[in-house]
Design a protein around this motif. Structure first.
Motif, short mmCIF file in Angstrom:
data_model
loop_
_atom_site.label_atom_id
_atom_site.label_comp_id
_atom_site.label_asym_id
_atom_site.label_seq_id
_atom_site.Cartn_x
_atom_site.Cartn_y
_atom_site.Cartn_z
N HIS A 69 -20.39 32.32 53.32
CA HIS A 69 -19.30 31.39 53.65
C HIS A 69 -19.79 29.97 53.92
O HIS A 69 -19.05 29.03 53.69
CB HIS A 69 -18.40 31.92 54.78
CG HIS A 69 -19.06 32.13 56.09
ND1 HIS A 69 -19.45 33.37 56.53
CD2 HIS A 69 -19.38 31.27 57.09
CE1 HIS A 69 -19.99 33.28 57.72
NE2 HIS A 69 -19.95 32.00 58.08
N ASN A 74 -13.44 28.61 51.22
CA ASN A 74 -13.21 30.02 51.58
C ASN A 74 -11.72 30.30 51.55
O ASN A 74 -10.95 29.62 52.24
CB ASN A 74 -13.74 30.30 52.99
CG ASN A 74 -15.24 30.22 53.07
OD1 ASN A 74 -15.92 31.20 52.81
ND2 ASN A 74 -15.78 29.06 53.43
N HIS A 121 -12.27 36.15 50.09
CA HIS A 121 -12.77 37.20 50.98
C HIS A 121 -11.80 38.39 51.02
O HIS A 121 -10.61 38.21 51.22
CB HIS A 121 -12.92 36.65 52.40
CG HIS A 121 -13.98 35.60 52.50
ND1 HIS A 121 -15.29 35.89 52.83
CD2 HIS A 121 -13.93 34.26 52.31
CE1 HIS A 121 -16.00 34.76 52.84
NE2 HIS A 121 -15.18 33.76 52.53
N SER A 172 -18.05 38.38 57.05
CA SER A 172 -18.79 37.62 56.05
C SER A 172 -20.18 37.29 56.54
O SER A 172 -20.37 37.01 57.72
CB SER A 172 -18.04 36.32 55.72
OG SER A 172 -18.78 35.53 54.81
#
Length: 141
Positions: free
Chosen positions: A110, A116, A100, A105
């Motif tokens: 996610h 993640n 990310h 998000s």
């Protein structure tokens, strides 16, 4: 050797720099990397139907031939092509590791991925043999 499809936009200097670094990180880990940027179809037909179909087909083959997908994701309104690649990988039952960069998000990204990560430094530290799961902890929509 694990094969990784590296999904990412590469439309500006920041995206290209992050993508280049991610390519290096993954290769230094001994992984095979299919990066669409390195396999672009550019034989004078950009913007034509033949280019569109060839690019799409090439990227689908890339995802299908890989063991997992790493995606560089720039927040809730990230590149639609990258988001589509993430969705296709999910539907293909491939583990997806999302890095990310944005400040938020979309839950479909996610929640749909295996792990993640919040930076390229975390990508560099990630163990692709263990493939640990990791929940998203940032701002979400």
């Amino acid at each position: 050797m694990k094969r990784v499809y590296l999904a990412s936009p590469f439309f500006n200097e920041e995206e290209v720099a992050n993508l280049s670094r991610a390519e290096r990180i993954l290769r230094e880990k001994g992984l095979y990397v299919f990066s669409p940027r390195e396999h672009e179809v550019r034989e004078g037909n950009v913007g034509k139907p033949s280019w569109s179909l060839e690019t799409f087909t090439n990227d689908i083959r890339g995802i299908d031939s890989c063991d997992l997908v790493v995606a560089l994701y720039y927040g809730n309104y990230s590149d639609s092509g990258t988001s589509w690649e993430i969705g296709y990988a999910f539907a293909s039952h491939k583990p997806i590791v999302v890095v990310h960069f944005g400040d938020s998000s979309n839950l479909m990204i996610h929640e749909g991925c295996h792990c993640n990560l919040m930076s390229l430094d975390e990508l560099a530290a990630y163990d692709f043999h263990e493939l640990e799961r990791g929940r998203y902890s940032g701002k979400m929509f």
